[in-house]
Scaffold this motif. Structure first.
Motif, PDB file in Angstrom:
ATOM      1  N   LEU A  42      -1.920  86.368 -46.840  1.00  0.00           N
ATOM      2  CA  LEU A  42      -0.954  87.151 -46.078  1.00  0.00           C
ATOM      3  C   LEU A  42      -1.633  88.289 -45.324  1.00  0.00           C
ATOM      4  O   LEU A  42      -1.303  88.579 -44.167  1.00  0.00           O
ATOM      5  N   LEU A  43      -2.596  88.948 -45.968  1.00  0.00           N
ATOM      6  CA  LEU A  43      -3.327  90.023 -45.290  1.00  0.00           C
ATOM      7  C   LEU A  43      -4.137  89.470 -44.124  1.00  0.00           C
ATOM      8  O   LEU A  43      -4.221  90.093 -43.052  1.00  0.00           O
ATOM      9  N   ALA A  44      -4.751  88.334 -44.322  1.00  0.00           N
ATOM     10  CA  ALA A  44      -5.554  87.736 -43.251  1.00  0.00           C
ATOM     11  C   ALA A  44      -4.684  87.355 -42.072  1.00  0.00           C
ATOM     12  O   ALA A  44      -5.094  87.466 -40.911  1.00  0.00           O
ATOM     13  N   ARG A  45      -3.467  86.915 -42.359  1.00  0.00           N
ATOM     14  CA  ARG A  45      -2.578  86.471 -41.287  1.00  0.00           C
ATOM     15  C   ARG A  45      -1.851  87.624 -40.606  1.00  0.00           C
ATOM     16  O   ARG A  45      -1.697  87.656 -39.389  1.00  0.00           O
ATOM     17  N   TYR A  46      -1.349  88.581 -41.418  1.00  0.00           N
ATOM     18  CA  TYR A  46      -0.418  89.559 -40.867  1.00  0.00           C
ATOM     19  C   TYR A  46      -0.846  91.026 -41.008  1.00  0.00           C
ATOM     20  O   TYR A  46      -0.251  91.892 -40.389  1.00  0.00           O
TER      21      TYR A  46
ATOM     22  N   LYS B 152      -3.118 100.407 -57.969  1.00  0.00           N
ATOM     23  CA  LYS B 152      -3.798 101.316 -58.898  1.00  0.00           C
ATOM     24  C   LYS B 152      -5.302 101.105 -58.860  1.00  0.00           C
ATOM     25  O   LYS B 152      -6.087 102.055 -58.996  1.00  0.00           O
ATOM     26  N   GLU B 153      -5.733  99.845 -58.662  1.00  0.00           N
ATOM     27  CA  GLU B 153      -7.157  99.531 -58.602  1.00  0.00           C
ATOM     28  C   GLU B 153      -7.771  99.882 -57.247  1.00  0.00           C
ATOM     29  O   GLU B 153      -8.988  99.798 -57.066  1.00  0.00           O
ATOM     30  N   GLY B 154      -6.926 100.283 -56.267  1.00  0.00           N
ATOM     31  CA  GLY B 154      -7.433 100.620 -54.938  1.00  0.00           C
ATOM     32  C   GLY B 154      -7.634  99.417 -54.045  1.00  0.00           C
ATOM     33  O   GLY B 154      -8.158  99.544 -52.935  1.00  0.00           O
ATOM     34  N   ARG B 155      -7.195  98.266 -54.509  1.00  0.00           N
ATOM     35  CA  ARG B 155      -7.377  97.045 -53.708  1.00  0.00           C
ATOM     36  C   ARG B 155      -6.288  96.911 -52.649  1.00  0.00           C
ATOM     37  O   ARG B 155      -6.458  96.224 -51.655  1.00  0.00           O
TER      38      ARG B 155
ATOM     39  N   SER C 279      12.510  99.035 -48.473  1.00  0.00           N
ATOM     40  CA  SER C 279      11.472  98.150 -48.998  1.00  0.00           C
ATOM     41  C   SER C 279      10.115  98.837 -48.923  1.00  0.00           C
ATOM     42  O   SER C 279       9.974  99.942 -48.421  1.00  0.00           O
ATOM     43  N   THR C 280       9.108  98.160 -49.466  1.00  0.00           N
ATOM     44  CA  THR C 280       7.738  98.665 -49.449  1.00  0.00           C
ATOM     45  C   THR C 280       6.835  97.572 -48.908  1.00  0.00           C
ATOM     46  O   THR C 280       6.990  96.394 -49.263  1.00  0.00           O
ATOM     47  N   THR C 281       5.918  97.950 -48.042  1.00  0.00           N
ATOM     48  CA  THR C 281       4.934  96.995 -47.558  1.00  0.00           C
ATOM     49  C   THR C 281       3.568  97.362 -48.134  1.00  0.00           C
ATOM     50  O   THR C 281       3.329  98.502 -48.545  1.00  0.00           O
ATOM     51  N   TYR C 282       2.705  96.381 -48.149  1.00  0.00           N
ATOM     52  CA  TYR C 282       1.369  96.560 -48.723  1.00  0.00           C
ATOM     53  C   TYR C 282       0.321  96.162 -47.701  1.00  0.00           C
ATOM     54  O   TYR C 282       0.504  95.195 -46.948  1.00  0.00           O
ATOM     55  N   ARG C 283      -0.768  96.929 -47.657  1.00  0.00           N
ATOM     56  CA  ARG C 283      -1.896  96.587 -46.800  1.00  0.00           C
ATOM     57  C   ARG C 283      -3.179  96.733 -47.616  1.00  0.00           C
ATOM     58  O   ARG C 283      -3.156  97.216 -48.758  1.00  0.00           O
ATOM     59  N   ALA C 284      -4.289  96.304 -47.041  1.00  0.00           N
ATOM     60  CA  ALA C 284      -5.556  96.327 -47.764  1.00  0.00           C
ATOM     61  C   ALA C 284      -5.968  97.757 -48.112  1.00  0.00           C
ATOM     62  O   ALA C 284      -5.776  98.687 -47.312  1.00  0.00           O
ATOM     63  N   GLY C 285      -6.524  97.924 -49.310  1.00  0.00           N
ATOM     64  CA  GLY C 285      -7.000  99.232 -49.733  1.00  0.00           C
ATOM     65  C   GLY C 285      -8.404  99.514 -49.231  1.00  0.00           C
ATOM     66  O   GLY C 285      -8.982  98.748 -48.442  1.00  0.00           O
TER      67      GLY C 285
ATOM     68  N   SER D 129     -11.083 100.217 -51.371  1.00  0.00           N
ATOM     69  CA  SER D 129     -12.114 100.032 -52.393  1.00  0.00           C
ATOM     70  C   SER D 129     -13.069  98.921 -51.976  1.00  0.00           C
ATOM     71  O   SER D 129     -12.791  98.119 -51.094  1.00  0.00           O
ATOM     72  N   ASP D 130     -14.213  98.860 -52.644  1.00  0.00           N
ATOM     73  CA  ASP D 130     -15.189  97.815 -52.355  1.00  0.00           C
ATOM     74  C   ASP D 130     -14.631  96.439 -52.663  1.00  0.00           C
ATOM     75  O   ASP D 130     -15.069  95.436 -52.105  1.00  0.00           O
ATOM     76  N   ASP D 131     -13.641  96.417 -53.571  1.00  0.00           N
ATOM     77  CA  ASP D 131     -13.053  95.143 -53.962  1.00  0.00           C
ATOM     78  C   ASP D 131     -11.739  94.902 -53.218  1.00  0.00           C
ATOM     79  O   ASP D 131     -10.877  94.160 -53.673  1.00  0.00           O
ATOM     80  N   SER D 132     -11.593  95.579 -52.077  1.00  0.00           N
ATOM     81  CA  SER D 132     -10.368  95.424 -51.297  1.00  0.00           C
ATOM     82  C   SER D 132     -10.165  93.969 -50.913  1.00  0.00           C
ATOM     83  O   SER D 132     -11.099  93.234 -50.654  1.00  0.00           O
ATOM     84  N   LEU D 133      -8.862  93.596 -50.830  1.00  0.00           N
ATOM     85  CA  LEU D 133      -8.519  92.215 -50.480  1.00  0.00           C
ATOM     86  C   LEU D 133      -8.652  91.958 -48.992  1.00  0.00           C
ATOM     87  O   LEU D 133      -8.669  90.816 -48.567  1.00  0.00           O
ATOM     88  N   GLY D 134      -8.677  93.030 -48.174  1.00  0.00           N
ATOM     89  CA  GLY D 134      -9.004  92.921 -46.738  1.00  0.00           C
ATOM     90  C   GLY D 134      -8.138  91.981 -45.945  1.00  0.00           C
ATOM     91  O   GLY D 134      -7.483  91.113 -46.457  1.00  0.00           O
TER      92      GLY D 134
END
Length: 493
Positions: free
Chosen positions: A432-436, A465-468, A477-483, A485-490
């Protein structure tokens, strides 16, 4: 030479193409051809082309006056008994010479110019004098345009006469000086050609167009027992439907009902058109709904359908086309299925002139998604317009992408029927992050169907919480984007 102009030149003159030299004003023979095209199957007059196909062009400074002259002459009741529809398109050859294409559709009436009837025979305009020939032309038109069928038993009590106030409001909004505004109800119905005489039987009364546009439900069922428009949403329950509207209302009411249904389920992205900010969705919906309502064969048993799915919006309705095949800007030569009904909608400002609506649909589809619509005519007319990749209706994420749950393309909207682990949830999040670029929890829940949304939110909270991931409130509502951190989902939008 433009593709369209080259196509006409290569085809040469024929039953639906005529070349005319033209100076500062068109000659009388141009109007004889317009009359013959309206009486036969329609056609194109190319002003600025010699009989042998050589392009001379028309004077640039005279182009607007030529178009105005043709509009004035065809609207003059002292010259044409009934005004034929005409539309203009400016074409150029490879050397930039201007050719004006005058497109004339086949019309529902028997047209005369200066009291004479003209018919098109091969590449010639023939003056018709025989009563037998004229009767044959009337019979051909009567059988072709079912909207003209007269029902003497239909009275004003079978029509929603109260809707005429809403019609007048639409007329006034479209043209404050519209001539119909000063007419009584009866005069307006006659001016709109909803009341007339059957040219074969001589009977007078309201026609099918009147019942289709303004009829009460009982009258519609009596005249068109199979009439209805079925609008469905299929995104999650692809084998059935997620939402449905079965519309049996007359056309004036059906327009608002169907437009409302489509706007409810399609993302609304604004685009710049000629420097103005416009809603591409609204233009596309209007054109598709209008086409489905007014350019259909009402006596056909095939039900008209509007379907919204994960790829776009599709329409299908019974047609009666002279020519079958794809409808593109290069092959555009539309024939009106119901010119009386179409003219009523045009006067109300709900539809554009024939041809203009198709070009508008192409333009705004490209602005909406960068892709062309797919249109095809035949026994049924089908249309498909893609929609943007979306996740949450009407909400743009930080990258400017629009989104709506369940509306993902390329398989995103598919719902697996098996349990998923956190690793599977993370895989969905990455995609989802890669697409949108961003997404709501509901979008993940749609992809991981057997894991409840509450469980998904717990996983997402842990990733925040992990910073990802980073969460951002968006209204309720709440939306989410990449964090960060080094382990971010990007991912990029």
């Amino acid at each position: 030479m433009s593709g369209a102009l080259d196509r006409y030149i290569q085809a040469g003159e024929g039953i639906s193409v005529e070349f005319k030299r033209c100076g500062s004003q068109p000659g009388q023979d141009t109007f004889e051809t317009i009359c013959s095209f309206a009486n036969r199957q329609g056609g194109s007059v190319l002003l600025g082309v010699r009989d042998d196909g050589a392009v001379e062009g028309v004077p640039e400074v005279s182009a607007l006056n030529i178009e105005r002259n043709i509009s004035n002459v065809t609207s003059n009741p002292n010259l044409f008994n009934v005004s034929p529809l005409v539309e203009f398109e400016r074409l150029r050859d490879s050397e930039g010479r201007l050719v004006i294409r005058v497109w004339v559709p086949m019309g529902p009436s028997l047209y005369t110019f200066k009291g004479a009837v003209y018919d098109r025979v091969a590449d010639a305009d023939v003056r018709v004098k025989s009563d037998a020939q004229i009767s044959s032309m009337v019979a051909r038109k009567q059988s072709y345009y079912s909207e003209r069928t007269v029902y003497p038993w239909v009275t004003e009590s079978d029509l929603e006469m109260g809707l005429l106030d809403a019609v007048r409001d639409a007329l006034r909004a479209n043209d404050a000086d519209h001539p119909w505004l000063s007419l009584s109800d009866e005069e307006l119905l006659r001016a709109a050609r909803l009341y007339g005489r059957d040219q074969l039987t001589g009977e007078r009364g309201f026609n099918l167009a009147a019942v289709a546009l303004l009829g009460k439900e009982d009258a519609i069922l009596d005249v068109m027992p199979l009439y209805r428009t079925d609008a469905v949403l299929r995104r999650v329950e692809t084998d059935r439907y997620d939402d449905r509207l079965v519309c049996r209302s007359n056309l004036v009411r059906a327009y608002d009902e169907l437009v409302g249904f489509c706007e409810k389920w399609l993302p609304d992205s604004f685009v710049l058109d000629g420097g103005q900010r416009k809603s591409a969705r609204d233009v596309i919906v209007r054109e598709l709904v209008c086409n489905c309502l007014i350019h259909r064969e009402f006596v056909s048993p095939h039900i008209a359908r509007i379907t919204i799915d994960g790829e776009g919006i599709r329409t299908r309705n019974a047609s009666r086309a002279l020519f079958a095949g794809p409808v593109t800007l290069e092959t555009l030569d539309p024939t009106p299925k119901n010119p009386v009904i179409a003219n009523f909608f045009t006067q109300m400002g709900r539809s554009e002139e024939l041809g203009s609506g198709t070009r508008s649909l192409y333009r705004f589809s490209r602005l909406y998604t960068g892709r062309d619509p797919v249109l095809e005519d035949g026994d049924q007319f089908t249309a498909f317009v893609p929609v943007p990749l979306v996740m949450t209706a009407g909400v743009a994420n930080e990258g400017g992408c629009f989104a709506e749950a369940g509306a993902m393309a390329d398989g995103v909207g598919e719902i697996p029927r098996r349990n998923r682990t956190r690793a599977e949830v993370e895989a969905a999040v990455k995609d989802l992050l890669a697409r949108y670029g961003s997404f709501p929890a509901s979008a993940v829940a749609e992809r991981v169907a057997s894991v409840g949304e509450r469980t998904v939110r717990r996983y997402l909270a842990a990733m925040v919480k992990e910073g990802r991931l980073v969460s951002a409130p968006r209204g309720r509502s709440t939306t989410y984007r990449a964090g960060n951190s080094d382990d971010s989902l990007g991912g990029d939008c």
